[in-house]
Scaffold this motif. Structure first.
Motif, PDB file in Angstrom:
ATOM      1  N   LYS A 200       0.837  -1.197   0.000  1.00 55.00           N
ATOM      2  CA  LYS A 200       0.000   0.000   0.000  1.00 55.00           C
ATOM      3  C   LYS A 200       0.875   1.252   0.000  1.00 55.00           C
ATOM      4  CE  LYS A 200      -3.773  -2.412   2.331  1.00 55.00           C
ATOM      5  NZ  LYS A 200      -4.595  -2.485   1.116  1.00 55.00           N
ATOM      6  N   TYR A 202       1.144   5.454   0.610  1.00 53.69           N
ATOM      7  CA  TYR A 202       0.615   6.690   1.208  1.00 53.69           C
ATOM      8  C   TYR A 202       1.530   7.801   0.714  1.00 53.69           C
ATOM      9  CZ  TYR A 202      -0.750   9.983   4.956  1.00 53.69           C
ATOM     10  OH  TYR A 202      -1.186  11.078   5.675  1.00 53.69           O
ATOM     11  N   ASN A 252     -14.488   9.256  -3.563  1.00 53.53           N
ATOM     12  CA  ASN A 252     -13.213   9.039  -2.875  1.00 53.53           C
ATOM     13  C   ASN A 252     -12.333  10.280  -2.761  1.00 53.53           C
ATOM     14  OD1 ASN A 252     -13.996   6.373  -4.441  1.00 53.53           O
ATOM     15  ND2 ASN A 252     -12.802   5.740  -2.691  1.00 53.53           N
ATOM     16  N   ALA A 264      -8.578   8.820  -1.646  1.00 53.31           N
ATOM     17  CA  ALA A 264      -8.447   7.601  -0.835  1.00 53.31           C
ATOM     18  C   ALA A 264      -8.982   6.420  -1.626  1.00 53.31           C
ATOM     19  CB  ALA A 264      -9.218   7.759   0.471  1.00 53.31           C
ATOM     20  N   PHE A 269      -3.322   6.010  -0.770  1.00 54.98           N
ATOM     21  CA  PHE A 269      -3.855   7.305  -0.337  1.00 54.98           C
ATOM     22  C   PHE A 269      -2.903   8.346  -0.895  1.00 54.98           C
ATOM     23  CE2 PHE A 269      -4.241  11.039   2.275  1.00 54.98           C
ATOM     24  CZ  PHE A 269      -5.611  11.144   2.485  1.00 54.98           C
ATOM     25  N   TYR A 287      -2.005  11.956  10.369  1.00 52.63           N
ATOM     26  CA  TYR A 287      -2.976  11.317   9.495  1.00 52.63           C
ATOM     27  C   TYR A 287      -2.505   9.977   8.939  1.00 52.63           C
ATOM     28  CZ  TYR A 287      -4.758  16.060   9.842  1.00 52.63           C
ATOM     29  OH  TYR A 287      -5.192  17.269  10.331  1.00 52.63           O
ATOM     30  N   TYR A 291      -4.490   6.361   8.857  1.00 52.08           N
ATOM     31  CA  TYR A 291      -4.509   5.426   7.725  1.00 52.08           C
ATOM     32  C   TYR A 291      -4.168   4.004   8.188  1.00 52.08           C
ATOM     33  CZ  TYR A 291      -3.144   3.528   3.124  1.00 52.08           C
ATOM     34  OH  TYR A 291      -3.019   2.767   1.990  1.00 52.08           O
ATOM     35  N   CYS A 294      -7.095   2.403  10.021  1.00 53.83           N
ATOM     36  CA  CYS A 294      -8.125   1.892   9.108  1.00 53.83           C
ATOM     37  C   CYS A 294      -7.680   0.591   8.440  1.00 53.83           C
ATOM     38  CB  CYS A 294      -8.448   2.948   8.045  1.00 53.83           C
ATOM     39  SG  CYS A 294      -9.240   4.442   8.697  1.00 53.83           S
ATOM     40  N   GLN A 347     -11.135   9.850   8.040  1.00 52.54           N
ATOM     41  CA  GLN A 347     -11.498   8.491   8.436  1.00 52.54           C
ATOM     42  C   GLN A 347     -12.689   7.976   7.625  1.00 52.54           C
ATOM     43  OE1 GLN A 347     -12.248   6.111  12.542  1.00 52.54           O
ATOM     44  NE2 GLN A 347     -13.767   7.674  12.118  1.00 52.54           N
ATOM     45  N   LYS A 349     -13.612   8.762   4.618  1.00 53.73           N
ATOM     46  CA  LYS A 349     -13.198   8.447   3.247  1.00 53.73           C
ATOM     47  C   LYS A 349     -12.339   7.184   3.205  1.00 53.73           C
ATOM     48  CE  LYS A 349     -15.066  11.776   0.808  1.00 53.73           C
ATOM     49  NZ  LYS A 349     -16.041  11.505  -0.285  1.00 53.73           N
ATOM     50  N   MET A 350     -11.448   7.051   4.182  1.00 51.50           N
ATOM     51  CA  MET A 350     -10.594   5.858   4.212  1.00 51.50           C
ATOM     52  C   MET A 350     -11.415   4.598   4.458  1.00 51.50           C
ATOM     53  SD  MET A 350      -7.343   7.298   6.396  1.00 51.50           S
ATOM     54  CE  MET A 350      -6.277   8.606   5.754  1.00 51.50           C
ATOM     55  N   SER A 353     -13.268   3.792   1.268  1.00 53.19           N
ATOM     56  CA  SER A 353     -12.418   3.249   0.204  1.00 53.19           C
ATOM     57  C   SER A 353     -12.029   1.799   0.478  1.00 53.19           C
ATOM     58  CB  SER A 353     -11.156   4.106   0.043  1.00 53.19           C
ATOM     59  OG  SER A 353     -10.321   3.994   1.183  1.00 53.19           O
TER      60      SER A 353
END
Length: 440
Positions: A200, A202, A252, A264, A269, A287, A291, A294, A347, A349-350, A353
């Motif tokens: 993932k 970010y 998103n 997101a 992200f 932030y 992430y 989540c 949060q 939006k995450m 997604s």
């Protein structure tokens, strides 16, 4: 201004993240604390009080306990593994040696490579033996463009990507690098890669000049989806349909201020700003940990769902899974986490997604079915126990009636054994018929 692969940027970094399972009993705690320390030691060179004070006054206690438990720690608690809370630790060598994991090379193809640094490496060891690793990367080329960033993001998320350490010329896979540099003290099984088909990303990108909102939307899509620059505009075979592009941006995209926007998605992200870099590292210290929170929820849901998929009968193990799920949701799934509006917006939006809310609803349906099965089993067990008790009491009733009849003057041979046994059989049949009718 039209954005293209040659568009220069002010600054860029991406934090690469992966998931794994670990067993607490296999942890080499001595080796772990020899190589790692609490992550607060890397905040502003160890001057963490200001950052922790900000976090403490920005978030609700329930969320702080989830993701920033060390805010309430004293010194004696820092170098211990705590199985019931998050253990967020960072690699010591990145703090003590300024040249450690610097001047690395990422192989793009046969003719292209990109120089980069790893600024730090972190481990998040969560309750329920769930782990997350992350490492922050910075491109070190003389000229950084959007095209260069796009190539870098496309390769750094794959475990089979080749990297060279400190210009040594010898390439190893990213998978081997992670196993040797980060995961060695955890003694993981080789199947940790199953949880990481793609790592993932970010990402934080700061542009030199303002761009029109439509160009920003196109760029967010391309970077967030790790697509070739220009795909959102309809260039290339991976260009999105107009309806899909609109849907993704509508659902998103995060747009609050004019100087930045974010997107997101499931595996990424992406925040893009214009002359507004992450100077105070709010997106990194604050932030990014949201992430991670989540992602942890998502991974727990995935693992629990996988366990329930193999359930064929309801037993004590199923009950354990159910109770663990309820405990987790109560402790980690919060509708609101902050006194400020932006963390809650991020949060939402995450979570959207990652499709967490819909998965929780499906899981709650499964849990409800399990509860119904438990209730049915309890009712059946209760009924069987009641039948047994009732049948046992029949013997006492028949005996008492038979003895009373004898005392009333009836000859004993007329009561025992045939009449008493016949009476017992009739009563047994009546009880059986009653329970049979009640069970329908």
């Amino acid at each position: 201004m039209e954005v293209n692969t040659n568009t220069p940027v002010n600054s860029f970094y991406t934090i690469v993240t992966g998931l794994f399972r670990f067993e607490q009993k296999k942890l080499d705690e001595e080796g772990l604390w020899k190589n790692f320390t609490n992550w607060r030691d890397r905040i502003n060179g160890g001057d963490y009080e200001g950052a922790f004070n900000y976090l403490n006054h920005s978030y609700y206690d329930s969320y702080l306990n989830n993701i920033f438990p060390e805010i309430r720690f004293d010194e004696s608690q820092l170098q211990k593994f705590h199985p019931r809370i998050l253990n967020h630790i960072t690699l010591k060598s990145c703090l003590s040696d300024k040249e450690h994991l610097k001047n690395l090379t990422l192989k793009i193809n046969k003719n292209q490579s990109i120089k980069f640094d790893i600024e730090y490496i972190d481990l998040y060891l969560f309750p329920f033996e769930i782990g997350v690793f992350s490492f922050k990367t910075i491109i070190k080329e003389e000229k950084i463009t959007l095209g260069l960033i796009s190539d870098f993001l496309n390769k750094i998320r794959h475990l089979d990507t080749l990297i060279s350490l400190e210009n040594k010329g010898k390439y190893i896979s990213l998978k081997d690098f992670l196993k040797n540099q980060i995961l060695a003290d955890l003694f993981l099984e080789d199947n940790w890669t199953v949880y990481n088909p793609q790592l993932k990303l970010y990402s934080q990108i700061d542009l030199k000049d303002n761009i029109p909102e439509k160009e920003m939307d196109y760029l967010l899509y391309d970077m967030g989806n790790v697509s070739v620059i220009g795909s959102a505009k309809g260039v290339g075979i991976f260009a999105p349909s107009e309806s899909y592009l609109k849907e993704q941006l509508a659902n998103n995209k995060i747009s609050v201020f004019k100087n930045w926007s974010a997107l997101a998605l499931y595996d990424t992200f992406t925040r893009i700003s214009t002359d507004f870099p992450d100077t105070f590292k709010s997106w990194e210290y604050d932030y990014f940990n949201l992430y991670i929170h989540c992602i942890y929820i998502k991974f727990f849901m995935y693992l629990t769902n996988s366990e329930l998929s193999y359930v064929t009968i309801v037993d004590k193990q199923t009950e354990k899974i159910r109770n663990r799920f309820i405990e987790f949701i109560n402790d980690y799934h919060h509708s609101h986490i902050s006194y400020k509006f932006l963390p809650d917006l991020l949060q939402d939006k995450m979570l959207y997604s990652l499709e967490i809310q819909s998965e929780i609803e499906k899981m709650e349906t499964k849990i409800q079915r399990i509860n119904e099965q438990f209730q049915e089993k309890r009712e059946k067990s209760f009924n069987i126990a009641l039948i047994v008790i009732t049948l046992l009491s029949v013997f006492s009733v028949i005996y008492d009636l038979s003895e009373w009849t004898v005392r009333m003057g009836v000859e004993r041979e007329f009561i025992y054994p045939v009449p008493s046994i016949t009476s017992g059989i009739i009563i047994f049949l009546l009880i059986y018929l009653i329970f049979k009718v009640k069970s329908k």
